[in-house]
Design an enzyme around this catalytic site. Sequence first.
Site, PDB file in Angstrom:
ATOM      1  N   ASP A 242       0.864  -1.182   0.000  1.00  0.00           N
ATOM      2  CA  ASP A 242       0.000   0.000   0.000  1.00  0.00           C
ATOM      3  C   ASP A 242       0.896   1.227   0.000  1.00  0.00           C
ATOM      4  OD1 ASP A 242      -2.285   1.720   0.202  1.00  0.00           O
ATOM      5  OD2 ASP A 242      -3.327   0.156   1.338  1.00  0.00           O
ATOM      6  N   GLY A 268       4.140   1.436  -2.125  1.00  0.00           N
ATOM      7  CA  GLY A 268       4.061   1.802  -3.530  1.00  0.00           C
ATOM      8  C   GLY A 268       2.658   2.218  -3.904  1.00  0.00           C
ATOM      9  N   ASP A 269       2.439   2.383  -5.199  1.00  0.00           N
ATOM     10  CA  ASP A 269       1.172   2.871  -5.738  1.00  0.00           C
ATOM     11  C   ASP A 269       0.679   1.870  -6.772  1.00  0.00           C
ATOM     12  OD1 ASP A 269      -0.913   4.173  -7.004  1.00  0.00           O
ATOM     13  OD2 ASP A 269       0.140   6.088  -7.192  1.00  0.00           O
ATOM     14  N   PHE A 270      -0.485   1.265  -6.521  1.00  0.00           N
ATOM     15  CA  PHE A 270      -0.957   0.225  -7.444  1.00  0.00           C
ATOM     16  C   PHE A 270      -1.365   0.766  -8.809  1.00  0.00           C
ATOM     17  CE2 PHE A 270      -4.750   0.462  -4.358  1.00  0.00           C
ATOM     18  CZ  PHE A 270      -5.439   1.430  -5.090  1.00  0.00           C
ATOM     19  N   HIS A 288     -14.024  -1.356  -5.623  1.00  0.00           N
ATOM     20  CA  HIS A 288     -15.232  -0.522  -5.477  1.00  0.00           C
ATOM     21  C   HIS A 288     -14.910   0.960  -5.288  1.00  0.00           C
ATOM     22  CE1 HIS A 288     -15.832  -0.332  -0.776  1.00  0.00           C
ATOM     23  NE2 HIS A 288     -14.598  -0.083  -1.105  1.00  0.00           N
TER      24      HIS A 288
END
Length: 378
Positions: A242, A268-270, A288
């Site tokens: 995350d 990190g950044d998905f 969602h």
Amino acid sequence: MQRDLTRHYEGTMLKGVCCMRVRLNSYTSCRKPYMTEPEHASFQSLPPHVQLIQLGTAYWTSRVVYAAAKLGLADQIGGGAKSAEELAGSVGAHAPSLHRLMRALASLGILTERPERRFALTDLGRALTTAAPGSARATLLTVGSHWFDGSFDHIVHSIQTGETGFQKAQAMPVFEYLAQHPEDATLFSETMVGIHGEEPPAVAAAYDFSAFETVVDVGGATGNMLAAILTRHARPRGILFDRPHVVGDAPALLQSKGVIDRVTIEAGDFFETVPIGGDAYILSHIIHDWGEDQCLKILGHVRQAMKPDGHLFIVEMVLPAGDAPHPGKMLDIVMLVLPGGQERTEAEYRSLLAKANFRLKRIVPTDSAVSVIEAVPT
């Protein structure tokens, strides 16, 4: 006649509050009835305009409970019985007004009134203390906060434009706001544990994760879901992934769950990348949060990172068709107003996954409001 109607309305307000409690309970377990049959019958027996007014004034109750959480009232009362005069200094309140708040809380079953205008905590009230399991106080502080609740001042704007009420109120997306406000972000992570607390053990029990070596929890916050899976299934190791300001709070939770030695934490950044080489990837309450284009980007990164025979697990509420009550149908409005995402039906998940080169294999129900949507690469 007006006097009789007024008496009838006042006498049924508490019934409306009880119905709202059942709705909140059903949020965490869709296998429980949305409203018990007697409560449903009682509510439906009211004149239609009274039903609507009760629905419209339900926020009075939520604001009263928020005030108690914000003031730290349960912590200050502790194990004894105290009057408003005794508490006013410690909570920074006007004693006569505090008494009125405590009287209202007693009518909701959170406090109980004792002689000499003193109040004590009930079992429900003890759940409002900071240290109580379930993170109720943190959840109430989040959903009642200016940045969360204030977004709903712009719900009509969201419905008219498709834009988020949060963006309208704060001039930035919700996750950007949380990145800039670490205290709110920490409280939000605790809130997710509070709201979704029953889900991780239910997911871990519903699906056998022991077949996998490495479970990657993408956007897994502080690791509550991953910890539940590793606790129940001894074989897998975990990777928690995350954003940096989120996973900073993870070691304490993983340590408390006894699984920290089996988890690698990666920041990190998905939207840019996800950890590679896992044979199981979990997206719990991630899909969602976003519109289709953003979801396809996340799913694309997972598809690229996973082993050829890997499995994807999306943990979300799956909306039933028709008029069937379901907590996800109200959560869908929260998604519209705050992050700009949506809850989806089985057909919508099937379509979304196909566009990302996944095949929906099956949907596994759990003893909570969520299901496990299992998918494999095509």
